[in-house]
Design an enzyme around this catalytic site. Structure first.
Site, PDB file in Angstrom:
ATOM      1  N   ASN A 102      -6.943  -1.532  -6.072  1.00 45.04           N
ATOM      2  CA  ASN A 102      -6.726  -1.728  -4.669  1.00 45.04           C
ATOM      3  C   ASN A 102      -6.620  -3.118  -4.117  1.00 45.04           C
ATOM      4  OD1 ASN A 102      -6.225   0.743  -3.940  1.00 45.04           O
ATOM      5  ND2 ASN A 102      -8.184   1.211  -3.325  1.00 45.04           N
ATOM      6  N   THR A 103      -7.614  -3.956  -4.803  1.00 46.00           N
ATOM      7  CA  THR A 103      -7.593  -5.491  -4.247  1.00 46.00           C
ATOM      8  C   THR A 103      -6.464  -6.030  -4.124  1.00 46.00           C
ATOM      9  OG1 THR A 103      -9.903  -5.653  -5.394  1.00 46.00           O
ATOM     10  CG2 THR A 103      -8.760  -7.577  -4.632  1.00 46.00           C
ATOM     11  N   GLY A 109      -6.988  -9.289   5.078  1.00 42.02           N
ATOM     12  CA  GLY A 109      -7.752 -10.310   4.769  1.00 42.02           C
ATOM     13  C   GLY A 109      -9.230  -9.972   4.869  1.00 42.02           C
ATOM     14  N   VAL A 216     -12.781   3.315 -19.696  1.00 40.27           N
ATOM     15  CA  VAL A 216     -14.083   3.552 -19.919  1.00 40.27           C
ATOM     16  C   VAL A 216     -14.195   5.007 -19.734  1.00 40.27           C
ATOM     17  CG1 VAL A 216     -16.570   3.028 -19.386  1.00 40.27           C
ATOM     18  CG2 VAL A 216     -14.859   1.167 -19.715  1.00 40.27           C
ATOM     19  N   HIS A 301      -5.874   5.608   7.733  1.00 33.25           N
ATOM     20  CA  HIS A 301      -5.628   4.528   8.286  1.00 33.25           C
ATOM     21  C   HIS A 301      -4.375   4.674   9.280  1.00 33.25           C
ATOM     22  CE1 HIS A 301      -3.981   0.424   8.970  1.00 33.25           C
ATOM     23  NE2 HIS A 301      -4.753  -0.067   8.322  1.00 33.25           N
ATOM     24  N   GLU A 314      -2.994  -4.189   9.379  1.00 36.14           N
ATOM     25  CA  GLU A 314      -3.723  -4.340  10.533  1.00 36.14           C
ATOM     26  C   GLU A 314      -3.369  -5.660  11.110  1.00 36.14           C
ATOM     27  OE1 GLU A 314      -7.152  -1.718  11.460  1.00 36.14           O
ATOM     28  OE2 GLU A 314      -8.256  -3.478  11.016  1.00 36.14           O
ATOM     29  N   ARG A 317      -0.874  -5.740  14.243  1.00 31.31           N
ATOM     30  CA  ARG A 317      -1.654  -5.166  15.457  1.00 31.31           C
ATOM     31  C   ARG A 317      -2.452  -6.475  15.711  1.00 31.31           C
ATOM     32  NH1 ARG A 317      -4.723  -0.608  14.579  1.00 31.31           N
ATOM     33  NH2 ARG A 317      -4.204  -0.705  12.338  1.00 31.31           N
ATOM     34  N   ARG A 338     -10.166   2.365  13.315  1.00 30.23           N
ATOM     35  CA  ARG A 338      -9.107   2.933  12.723  1.00 30.23           C
ATOM     36  C   ARG A 338      -9.181   4.525  13.002  1.00 30.23           C
ATOM     37  NH1 ARG A 338      -9.175  -0.367   7.156  1.00 30.23           N
ATOM     38  NH2 ARG A 338      -7.964  -2.259   8.060  1.00 30.23           N
ATOM     39  N   HIS A 441      -6.950   5.876   3.166  1.00 32.21           N
ATOM     40  CA  HIS A 441      -6.923   4.320   2.886  1.00 32.21           C
ATOM     41  C   HIS A 441      -8.021   4.058   2.142  1.00 32.21           C
ATOM     42  CE1 HIS A 441      -5.977   0.325   3.522  1.00 32.21           C
ATOM     43  NE2 HIS A 441      -6.745   0.178   4.271  1.00 32.21           N
ATOM     44  N   HIS A 442      -9.200   4.641   2.210  1.00 31.66           N
ATOM     45  CA  HIS A 442     -10.380   3.870   1.792  1.00 31.66           C
ATOM     46  C   HIS A 442     -11.568   4.977   1.685  1.00 31.66           C
ATOM     47  CE1 HIS A 442     -14.117   1.375   1.739  1.00 31.66           C
ATOM     48  NE2 HIS A 442     -13.429   0.496   1.053  1.00 31.66           N
ATOM     49  N   GLU A 471     -15.941  -0.659  -3.716  1.00 35.66           N
ATOM     50  CA  GLU A 471     -15.436   0.524  -3.339  1.00 35.66           C
ATOM     51  C   GLU A 471     -16.231   1.767  -3.737  1.00 35.66           C
ATOM     52  OE1 GLU A 471     -11.278   0.921  -1.988  1.00 35.66           O
ATOM     53  OE2 GLU A 471     -11.736   2.996  -1.730  1.00 35.66           O
ATOM     54  N   ARG A 481     -15.023   2.191   8.254  1.00 33.45           N
ATOM     55  CA  ARG A 481     -15.013   0.643   8.032  1.00 33.45           C
ATOM     56  C   ARG A 481     -14.211  -0.113   8.813  1.00 33.45           C
ATOM     57  NH1 ARG A 481     -11.456  -2.489   4.935  1.00 33.45           N
ATOM     58  NH2 ARG A 481     -10.100  -0.803   4.336  1.00 33.45           N
ATOM     59  N   VAL A 487     -12.769  -6.386   1.595  1.00 31.13           N
ATOM     60  CA  VAL A 487     -12.437  -7.588   0.581  1.00 31.13           C
ATOM     61  C   VAL A 487     -13.795  -8.295   0.740  1.00 31.13           C
ATOM     62  CG1 VAL A 487     -11.201  -9.659   0.417  1.00 31.13           C
ATOM     63  CG2 VAL A 487     -10.060  -7.373   0.665  1.00 31.13           C
TER      64      VAL A 487
HETATM   65  C1  LIG Z   1      -2.854  -0.764   1.031  1.00 30.73           C
HETATM   66  C2  LIG Z   1      -4.325  -1.254   1.108  1.00 30.73           C
HETATM   67  C3  LIG Z   1      -4.682  -2.528   1.813  1.00 30.73           C
HETATM   68  C4  LIG Z   1      -5.996  -2.779   2.123  1.00 30.73           C
HETATM   69  N1  LIG Z   1      -6.057  -3.989   2.736  1.00 30.73           N
HETATM   70  C5  LIG Z   1      -7.374  -4.555   2.822  1.00 30.73           C
HETATM   71  C6  LIG Z   1      -7.720  -5.679   3.734  1.00 30.73           C
HETATM   72  O1  LIG Z   1      -6.702  -6.496   4.132  1.00 30.73           O
HETATM   73  N2  LIG Z   1      -8.811  -6.278   3.830  1.00 30.73           N
HETATM   74  C7  LIG Z   1     -10.037  -5.347   3.432  1.00 30.73           C
HETATM   75  O2  LIG Z   1     -10.984  -5.569   3.484  1.00 30.73           O
HETATM   76  N3  LIG Z   1      -9.624  -4.284   2.581  1.00 30.73           N
HETATM   77  C8  LIG Z   1      -8.399  -3.753   2.368  1.00 30.73           C
HETATM   78  N4  LIG Z   1      -8.163  -2.783   1.630  1.00 30.73           N
HETATM   79  C9  LIG Z   1      -9.455  -2.138   0.913  1.00 30.73           C
HETATM   80  C10 LIG Z   1      -9.748  -2.930  -0.325  1.00 30.73           C
HETATM   81  O3  LIG Z   1      -8.706  -3.498  -0.775  1.00 30.73           O
HETATM   82  C11 LIG Z   1     -10.420  -2.218  -1.399  1.00 30.73           C
HETATM   83  O4  LIG Z   1     -11.483  -1.303  -0.756  1.00 30.73           O
HETATM   84  C12 LIG Z   1     -11.068  -3.316  -2.342  1.00 30.73           C
HETATM   85  O5  LIG Z   1     -10.034  -4.072  -2.685  1.00 30.73           O
HETATM   86  C13 LIG Z   1     -11.711  -2.412  -3.605  1.00 30.73           C
HETATM   87  O6  LIG Z   1     -12.001  -3.427  -4.619  1.00 30.73           O
HETATM   88  P1  LIG Z   1     -12.870  -2.732  -5.648  1.00 30.73           P
HETATM   89  O7  LIG Z   1     -13.203  -4.293  -6.830  1.00 30.73           O
HETATM   90  O8  LIG Z   1     -14.000  -2.322  -5.550  1.00 30.73           O
HETATM   91  O9  LIG Z   1     -11.852  -1.834  -6.281  1.00 30.73           O
HETATM   92  P2  LIG Z   1     -10.590  -1.794  -6.958  1.00 30.73           P
HETATM   93  O10 LIG Z   1      -9.815  -3.285  -6.563  1.00 30.73           O
HETATM   94  O11 LIG Z   1      -9.697  -0.940  -6.604  1.00 30.73           O
HETATM   95  O12 LIG Z   1     -10.594  -2.267  -8.360  1.00 30.73           O
HETATM   96  C14 LIG Z   1     -11.085  -1.177  -9.408  1.00 30.73           C
HETATM   97  C15 LIG Z   1     -10.524  -1.302 -10.622  1.00 30.73           C
HETATM   98  O13 LIG Z   1     -11.341  -0.475 -11.561  1.00 30.73           O
HETATM   99  C16 LIG Z   1     -10.224   0.075 -12.495  1.00 30.73           C
HETATM  100  N5  LIG Z   1     -10.849   1.436 -13.231  1.00 30.73           N
HETATM  101  C17 LIG Z   1     -11.045   2.580 -12.579  1.00 30.73           C
HETATM  102  N6  LIG Z   1     -11.538   3.408 -13.384  1.00 30.73           N
HETATM  103  C18 LIG Z   1     -11.716   2.855 -14.452  1.00 30.73           C
HETATM  104  C19 LIG Z   1     -12.140   2.939 -15.961  1.00 30.73           C
HETATM  105  N7  LIG Z   1     -12.648   4.432 -16.038  1.00 30.73           N
HETATM  106  N8  LIG Z   1     -12.285   2.237 -16.601  1.00 30.73           N
HETATM  107  C20 LIG Z   1     -11.683   0.845 -16.887  1.00 30.73           C
HETATM  108  N9  LIG Z   1     -11.175   0.530 -15.284  1.00 30.73           N
HETATM  109  C21 LIG Z   1     -11.158   1.470 -14.402  1.00 30.73           C
HETATM  110  C22 LIG Z   1      -8.955   0.554 -11.589  1.00 30.73           C
HETATM  111  O14 LIG Z   1      -7.712   0.538 -12.373  1.00 30.73           O
HETATM  112  C23 LIG Z   1      -9.188  -0.909 -10.856  1.00 30.73           C
HETATM  113  O15 LIG Z   1      -8.204  -1.864 -11.260  1.00 30.73           O
HETATM  114  C24 LIG Z   1      -7.072  -2.156   1.451  1.00 30.73           C
HETATM  115  C25 LIG Z   1      -6.671  -1.155   0.743  1.00 30.73           C
HETATM  116  C26 LIG Z   1      -5.551  -0.706   0.648  1.00 30.73           C
HETATM  117  C27 LIG Z   1      -5.161   0.592  -0.287  1.00 30.73           C
END
Ligand SMILES: Cc1cc2nc3c(=O)[nH]c(=O)nc-3n(C[C@H](O)[C@H](O)[C@H](O)COP(=O)(O)OP(=O)(O)OC[C@H]3O[C@@H](n4cnc5c(N)ncnc54)[C@H](O)[C@@H]3O)c2cc1C
Length: 507
Positions: A102-103, A109, A216, A301, A314, A317, A338, A441-442, A471, A481, A487
């Site tokens: 999702n990142t 931002g 995993v 969202h 966002e 806006r 939101r 969305h989240h 997340e 949130r 992020v």
């Molecule tokens: C479209 C969109 C826009 C967003 N914009 C913003 C923003 O501008 N600002 C903000 O603060 N937040 C934003 N968010 C929320 C934010 O992006 C996420 O909450 C955050 O990036 C999550 O990061 P993470 O590292 O926890 O998980 P992720 O970035 O989702 O990474 C988790 C990874 O783990 C991997 N994985 C899952 N299960 C397994 C497994 N069993 N074995 C190995 N790998 C696995 C997944 O494939 C993934 O690559 C947005 C979300 C979306 C969907």
């Protein structure tokens, strides 16, 4: 970097469009497994353009590492970099063919307070205000210990990224924030692609192995101690040992079964989240007795294109866009949190709305170029022409824009009490409209951690050697949130998980 290229699997990842209906339940890497030289395409809302990345060849896999990090999103890569800096020998397993999760899709931002960039730009902010805004946004249900750690380490996280060549110095408003606090790349473009590219670059520079197509399936214990994971890598199952495991698998926004279990009312909703957001980490930690919190708190969202789940950031806006209904009238404070904006849209008879903005805004918010490329933006040389395109009454839309532009000039929104994102009026044609409605969305719920990112079990005790960040965890955001806080969460607590797990293995 050159030194390690020979041991790396080269995968080209072309970042294309949004994530489809979001109803996928795919939790297995095997569906995404490719031969070692195959080109791979991935989905992203992030307007980051094409990105070519290199991953570690499966032949380089060892039986044992100090720390295993599960999931290569922002939290996982931040944890890996920090663990390495703290003297440990980490590995990252990612189940999809590319890193990013999702990142990679994050478009707005990263929130942070008391940063050097805010100070340079004369923005007055404090960690306490950030704390209060987040608490208010989360309806006072946030885990206050996590929140205190979070705000107090946010400026440091911005500096840490900056020192690695990831500079987020363009600052704007986001919903629920009382000051300009959301930090973006210098040109105002989407944060996700820029951040993920920068993190992968730093992972490579530190020679941290990063395996993709590495699913995993289990976190292992031996004699009641964390001892590693079972990973299916390119279809072959292996047990890999480590004293510490950091779970950074993201949320469960793309797992319809889990969404429906915790929130039956959201069945069938379009989702903005990535294919790998299937809740695997939550399930694996639950199997070890881990506690979960707030699983029914799923963020919807308000600005999602319904045909494909594409998120309209966002930022649009935040830079000054308004929302109108099919009658061409504003109906709510667009910069409210939101949950409230989404609820206001759902209450409209048509259950959707239009984001309206002008060309000056389109130039300030670079994401708009991407939305135009995706064919979701209606354009009119004049407001009247735009009104015809979206079938709203021309005179009403014109009057709505006039009233809004006067509110911007007077800095007073008498209709809906909006107080932020009123720096620019909407007067420079062409004018644009995007039809949007709410989408998943989240996932704010997840596994319970303490401020050291240790996973807490059902007896409220830590599970030694088991850490989680991002997340996959719950509690920080409470019931709602604030945009930009996820992020920040993944960098702040990802780093903490890296440090803590590295410290644990040295004991
Ligand atoms: C479209 C969109 C826009 C967003 N914009 C913003 C923003 O501008 N600002 C903000 O603060 N937040 C934003 N968010 C929320 C934010 O992006 C996420 O909450 C955050 O990036 C999550 O990061 P993470 O590292 O926890 O998980 P992720 O970035 O989702 O990474 C988790 C990874 O783990 C991997 N994985 C899952 N299960 C397994 C497994 N069993 N074995 C190995 N790998 C696995 C997944 O494939 C993934 O690559 C947005 C979300 C979306 C969907």
């Amino acid at each position: 970097m050159k030194k390690i290229v020979s041991s790396l699997l080269i995968v080209s990842a072309f970042l294309l469009t949004a994530c489809g209906s979001g109803n996928t339940n795919s939790s297995s890497a095997s569906s995404a497994t490719n031969s070692s030289t195959e080109k791979t395409s991935a989905s992203s809302d992030a307007n980051s353009g094409a990105s070519e990345q290199e991953y570690t060849d499966p032949s380089q896999l060892k039986d044992s590492y100090d720390v295993i990090i599960v999931g290569a999103g922002g939290a996982g890569m931040a944890a890996a970099i920090q663990a390495k800096e703290a003297g440990a020998n980490p590995v990252i397993f990612e189940k999809m063919p590319i890193a990013g999760g999702n990142t990679l899709k994050s478009s707005g931002g990263m929130n942070a307070s008391e940063t050097k960039f805010q100070k340079e730009q004369g923005i007055e902010d404090s960690n306490d205000t950030f704390f209060e805004d987040t608490l208010k946004g989360g309806q006072e249900t946030n885990d206050r210990d996590l929140l205190r750690y979070f705000v107090d380490h946010s400026a440091d996280a911005i500096d840490w990224l900056d020192n690695m060549g990831i500079t987020l110095n363009n600052i704007s408003y986001s919903g629920g924030a009382s000051v300009k606090r959301i930090h973006r790349p210098a040109d105002g473009s989407a944060v996700g692609g820029y951040l993920v590219d920068g993190l992968i670059r730093n992972v490579h520079e530190r020679e941290i192995p990063l395996f993709v197509n590495a699913d995993v399936t289990k976190i292992n214990e031996t004699d009641d101690k964390i001892s590693g994971v079972t990973v299916s890598i390119n279809g072959e199952e292996k047990e890999i040992n480590a004293k510490a495991v950091v779970v950074t698998t993201g949320g469960f926004g793309s797992n319809e079964e889990m969404i429906t279990k915790y929130r039956p009312d959201l069945k069938g909703y379009v989702s903005t989240t990535s294919e790998g957001s299937t809740g695997d980490g939550i399930k694996m930690i639950e199997a070890l007795g881990g506690q979960t919190v707030a699983m029914d708190q799923i963020q919807v969202h308000p600005t999602v294109v319904q045909k494909d789940g594409m998120l309209i950031s966002e930022t649009v806006r935040g830079e000054g866009a308004i929302l109108v209904n099919q009658q061409g009238k504003r109906f709510f404070n667009e910069l409210e949190t939101r949950d409230k904006v989404s609820a206001a849209e759902t209450e409209l008879p048509e259950h959707y709305a239009y984001l309206i903005f002008d060309d000056a805004l389109a130039k300030r918010a670079k994401q708009v170029d991407f939305y135009k490329e995706q064919g979701v933006v209606e354009e009119g040389a004049t407001i009247e022409e735009l009104a015809k395109k979206i079938d709203v009454p021309e005179e009403t839309l014109k009057a709505t824009l006039d009233t809004w532009n006067k509110a911007v000039a007077d800095k007073k929104d008498e209709e809906f009490g909006r107080e932020t994102a009123m720096d620019y009026d909407l007067t420079e044609g062409p004018f644009y409209a995007i039809q949007i409605a709410p989408g998943i969305h989240h996932t704010m719920g997840g596994v319970k951690i303490n401020t050291e990112t240790q996973v807490i079990n059902k007896e409220d005790k830590t599970i030694p050697g088991l850490y989680a960040a991002g997340e996959v965890t719950g509690g920080l955001h409470g019931n709602n949130r604030i945009g930009g806080n996820a992020v920040a969460d993944i960098i702040i607590f990802g780093r903490q998980a890296g440090n803590q797990s590295a410290g644990f293995v040295k004991q």
